[in-house]
Design an enzyme around this catalytic site. Sequence first.
Site, PDB file in Angstrom:
ATOM      1  N   GLU A 192       0.804  -1.223   0.000  1.00  0.00           N
ATOM      2  CA  GLU A 192       0.000   0.000   0.000  1.00  0.00           C
ATOM      3  C   GLU A 192       0.839   1.276   0.000  1.00  0.00           C
ATOM      4  O   GLU A 192       0.774   2.072   0.955  1.00  0.00           O
ATOM      5  CB  GLU A 192      -0.970  -0.005   1.189  1.00  0.00           C
ATOM      6  CG  GLU A 192      -1.881  -1.225   1.226  1.00  0.00           C
ATOM      7  CD  GLU A 192      -2.888  -1.196   2.376  1.00  0.00           C
ATOM      8  OE1 GLU A 192      -2.837  -0.262   3.196  1.00  0.00           O
ATOM      9  OE2 GLU A 192      -3.725  -2.113   2.441  1.00  0.00           O
ATOM     10  N   GLU A 245      -5.315  -8.819   0.955  1.00  0.00           N
ATOM     11  CA  GLU A 245      -5.975  -8.460   2.216  1.00  0.00           C
ATOM     12  C   GLU A 245      -7.451  -8.260   1.949  1.00  0.00           C
ATOM     13  O   GLU A 245      -7.832  -7.611   0.962  1.00  0.00           O
ATOM     14  CB  GLU A 245      -5.441  -7.143   2.800  1.00  0.00           C
ATOM     15  CG  GLU A 245      -4.087  -7.226   3.412  1.00  0.00           C
ATOM     16  CD  GLU A 245      -3.629  -5.894   4.018  1.00  0.00           C
ATOM     17  OE1 GLU A 245      -4.479  -5.062   4.389  1.00  0.00           O
ATOM     18  OE2 GLU A 245      -2.402  -5.705   4.090  1.00  0.00           O
TER      19      GLU A 245
HETATM   20  O1  IFM Z   1      -4.246  -3.125   9.167  1.00  0.00           O
HETATM   21  C1  IFM Z   1      -4.192  -2.627   7.884  1.00  0.00           C
HETATM   22  C2  IFM Z   1      -3.018  -3.219   7.134  1.00  0.00           C
HETATM   23  O2  IFM Z   1      -1.810  -2.987   7.784  1.00  0.00           O
HETATM   24  C3  IFM Z   1      -2.922  -2.611   5.755  1.00  0.00           C
HETATM   25  N1  IFM Z   1      -4.181  -2.684   5.066  1.00  0.00           N
HETATM   26  C4  IFM Z   1      -5.363  -2.263   5.762  1.00  0.00           C
HETATM   27  C5  IFM Z   1      -5.446  -2.942   7.108  1.00  0.00           C
HETATM   28  C6  IFM Z   1      -6.731  -2.507   7.843  1.00  0.00           C
HETATM   29  O3  IFM Z   1      -6.725  -1.129   8.031  1.00  0.00           O
END
Ligand code: IFM
Length: 452
Positions: A174, A355
């Site tokens: 990210e 994710e």
């Molecule tokens: O916890 C975070 C993660 O570190 C990166 N993506 C989003 C998740 C939830 O906010």
Amino acid sequence: MSSSTLPTASAKRFPDDFVWGVATSAFQIEGAHDADGKGPSIWDSFCRQPGVIADGSSGDVACEHYARWEQDLDMIRDLGVEAYRFSVSWPRVRPTGDGEWNEAGLAFYERLVDGLLARGLKPYLTLNHWDLPQALQDIGGWGNRATVERFVEYAVGIAKRLGHKVVSIATHNEPWVVAQLGHETGVFAPGLKDRRLAAQVSHHLLLSHGLAVTAMRELQLKASLGIVLNMAPMYPATDSDADRAKARLEDGKLRRWYMDPLFNGHYPQDVIEHLGDDAPYVEAGDMDRIRVPIDFVGINYYSRGMASADNSFDPKTGGLELTDMGWEVYPQGLTDLLVSVHRDYPAAKRLYVTENGGAFPDPVGADGRVHDEDRTRYLDTHIAAVGDAIAQGVPMGGYMVWSLMDNFEWASGYEKRFGIVHVDYATQRRTPKDSALAYRDFVLARRAARQV
Ligand code: IFM
């Protein structure tokens, strides 16, 4: 223990080589912030500023994963999944980001990877999940082009040590978050508020990705190489031209800003114009350095974006189903996103959902269990959404739940719980929630079906 499977997802088809996993990141679970020679990261420093973390907490202890890693790997194995996505803490392995490497830190990740392999689990490694060594921040951090070189050294060092054992290496997690939340709004480390700097940081992150991939390719690793981006499909709040234009721009800032350089070798012109004098300085040759072949793009999806020209759209007032983060539950957005990424960037050969998950308030019941029906439903409908994208021809490689266990949720501290395993922070006791049991049974059923 009994559990229900995921009924909507169970009706979908997934390829035989589709990988099911769970994900975490180093800073959010490891703790041991100064153990065995680890240096401070920008998040260690940031947490010490008053008022920046909702509950005033830090990552000093977190889930004590640094000490409890064996128990945690057993837990992952018992969840029936095939893959574990984790990140390496840069300051644990090279405390100042430059100079000496820390053998104790490297040995920790080697033990972790060997432990995964011994349990039949596939290691998916991320190099930068935000915890930049503080010493590099002291000389300008990601705003300093020299950090790009340090990152390449870090990537090569880890790749030499682990790249023949892990299944995959992602350069960054990210980068939008690092640039925007870390350097423009300042709500994340390093807490700076400078749009010009944020744009330059995003360029350096992309450049470091490209150069690191090129350097790691020379090592002829077993691991596939790629990057992980957070994405949300952007919908206009109304049919008005103004809202449509706004949705297009927001998509440009979040998705095209990263995907266009990675696959087309240029920044999106509309966003460059929007940034005006704040557009990043790009040296001759940089765009070719960024656009190098990669094996996968990881997509982190939580919710959709709704764009209105006057910023009047507020998900909290729309009667929408929201998670504890205030993010709308919108599984269709994941299908729309995956289909559009594949359509717009066919050169992205393989996509993963690296994710996906939801924060929900999770009380432990009188029976000692966590009946997290909302999270179970979230996983069911979102996995089904991935199945719908596959049915439309999107080349999906896998799906990883965020997160394996409750952990340090950045500026929200420990107040928001994303885990499918509950963590009692007073005792460090781990308790699989109902969502974990449902995911386990779903994955085990999928794996069994492959073998017939
Ligand atoms: O916890 C975070 C993660 O570190 C990166 N993506 C989003 C998740 C939830 O906010």
